[in-house]
Design an enzyme around this catalytic site. Sequence first.
Site, PDB file in Angstrom:
ATOM      1  N   HIS A   1      -6.787   8.295 -15.783  1.00 54.44           N
ATOM      2  CA  HIS A   1      -8.083   7.260 -16.214  1.00 54.44           C
ATOM      3  C   HIS A   1      -7.443   6.489 -17.519  1.00 54.44           C
ATOM      4  O   HIS A   1      -7.733   5.293 -17.655  1.00 54.44           O
ATOM      5  CB  HIS A   1      -9.176   8.038 -16.138  1.00 54.44           C
TER       6      HIS A   1
ATOM      7  N   SER B   1       0.810  -1.000   0.011  1.00 54.53           N
ATOM      8  CA  SER B   1      -0.108  -0.076  -0.116  1.00 54.53           C
ATOM      9  C   SER B   1       0.840   1.558  -0.051  1.00 54.53           C
ATOM     10  O   SER B   1       2.155   1.071   0.416  1.00 54.53           O
ATOM     11  CB  SER B   1      -0.983  -0.042   1.332  1.00 54.53           C
TER      12      SER B   1
ATOM     13  N   HIS C   1       1.743  12.419   0.203  1.00 51.23           N
ATOM     14  CA  HIS C   1       1.339  13.795   0.328  1.00 51.23           C
ATOM     15  C   HIS C   1       2.265  14.837  -0.050  1.00 51.23           C
ATOM     16  O   HIS C   1       3.344  15.180   0.749  1.00 51.23           O
ATOM     17  CB  HIS C   1       1.087  13.687   1.781  1.00 51.23           C
TER      18      HIS C   1
ATOM     19  N   ASN D   1      -3.321   0.565  -3.470  1.00 49.93           N
ATOM     20  CA  ASN D   1      -3.181  -0.743  -2.389  1.00 49.93           C
ATOM     21  C   ASN D   1      -3.543  -1.703  -3.256  1.00 49.93           C
ATOM     22  O   ASN D   1      -4.517  -1.725  -4.159  1.00 49.93           O
ATOM     23  CB  ASN D   1      -4.213  -0.614  -1.397  1.00 49.93           C
ATOM     24  N   TYR D   2      -2.781  -2.963  -3.356  1.00 50.89           N
ATOM     25  CA  TYR D   2      -3.108  -4.320  -3.822  1.00 50.89           C
ATOM     26  C   TYR D   2      -2.831  -5.191  -2.777  1.00 50.89           C
ATOM     27  O   TYR D   2      -1.597  -5.173  -2.460  1.00 50.89           O
ATOM     28  CB  TYR D   2      -2.206  -4.471  -5.216  1.00 50.89           C
ATOM     29  N   ARG D   3      -3.567  -6.044  -2.795  1.00 49.78           N
ATOM     30  CA  ARG D   3      -3.747  -7.033  -1.873  1.00 49.78           C
ATOM     31  C   ARG D   3      -4.068  -8.554  -2.067  1.00 49.78           C
ATOM     32  O   ARG D   3      -4.939  -8.670  -3.018  1.00 49.78           O
ATOM     33  CB  ARG D   3      -4.598  -6.455  -0.532  1.00 49.78           C
TER      34      ARG D   3
ATOM     35  N   HIS E   1      -3.215   7.696  -3.584  1.00 52.39           N
ATOM     36  CA  HIS E   1      -3.143   6.431  -2.794  1.00 52.39           C
ATOM     37  C   HIS E   1      -3.210   5.106  -3.844  1.00 52.39           C
ATOM     38  O   HIS E   1      -3.626   5.058  -4.702  1.00 52.39           O
ATOM     39  CB  HIS E   1      -4.666   6.338  -1.902  1.00 52.39           C
TER      40      HIS E   1
END
Length: 337
Positions: A152, A104, A108, A120-122, A118
């Site tokens: 995008h 993750s 800032h 996150n891959y899990r 931000h």
Amino acid sequence: MIATLTNKTIPPVDAKAQVSQFMQSFQDQICAGLEALDGKAKFHQDQWTREEGGGGRSRVITEGRVFEKGGVNFSEVYGSHLPPSILKQYPEAAGQVFYATGTSMVLHPRNPYVPTVHLNYRYFQVGNIWWFGGGLDLTPYYGFGADAQHLHTTLKAACDRHNPNYYPIFKAWCDDYFFLKHRGETRGVGGIFFDYQNSEPKLYKNSNDSPKAEQMSNELTSFPERSWQEIFDFVQDCAGSFLKAYVPIAERRQDTPYGDRERDFQLYRRGRYVEFNLVYDRGTIFGLQTNGRTESILMSLPPLVRWEYDYHPEPNTPESQLYDVFLKPQDWINWSG
């Protein structure tokens, strides 16, 4: 509902090792790319262990040229005490040994014209129950359509290499998930978000946070069974697109002049980020429920933030444009404003 147990969908015997190796190398890749972008600060690493099982590597960058504070975390934890958020979806997993790993990141930046980002891959596995989750979203303080369009477009290209249904559904899921209900506004310009991706022939499942994504998923008349490897390949592709998606935006905005007005607005808007992460964020909730390392879980919080009572931006200003345009879901791919 448990993933169908066939030769195609049962995870390989070395699934945990494969994902763990990828998540660590992905952390290395991100940190190297961000250090090159910043050109001044370096990541500081803390290696930690979890008493119940597992551990991780927390890397934090502070006082950089571009990044005021940022963190890139890798963790892998295991044990038999599943958190309530998981048992609610899979009560049959109670008492079994679970494994969870992921990388993750939250950045800032110093300049208010460079957006917070931000990622996150899990991966989660308990017995033959498994799934992947993750995504990436962008939180600007001053909105630029070209930046949102670039992000995008990059994410859509990664999704389309695997399935044309991924981007529209995961984009809608992201818009709905990163939504501050008590404020009635999105956190930023979105990106993609997905969870509970396994061999079940349905893209949206085990969630109640995106009616639009659920409707789009239900409208698919046929969706093929996917193997563990197919979903892992998709996750790796999306993760690998991060630097391509974000670095050009940061490079474009990092030297934009700003003053106290922009800085104060940035700190005020950072408060929204804090509110979301402490009230709604699944990763924060999962980490705290599994007795994870508090410093690593809360590294996503900015170093400085402010709240102002009943603030409203002046009409016809860049600040009001953020609220009027960029905090509302848009078709960023075809943006022409």
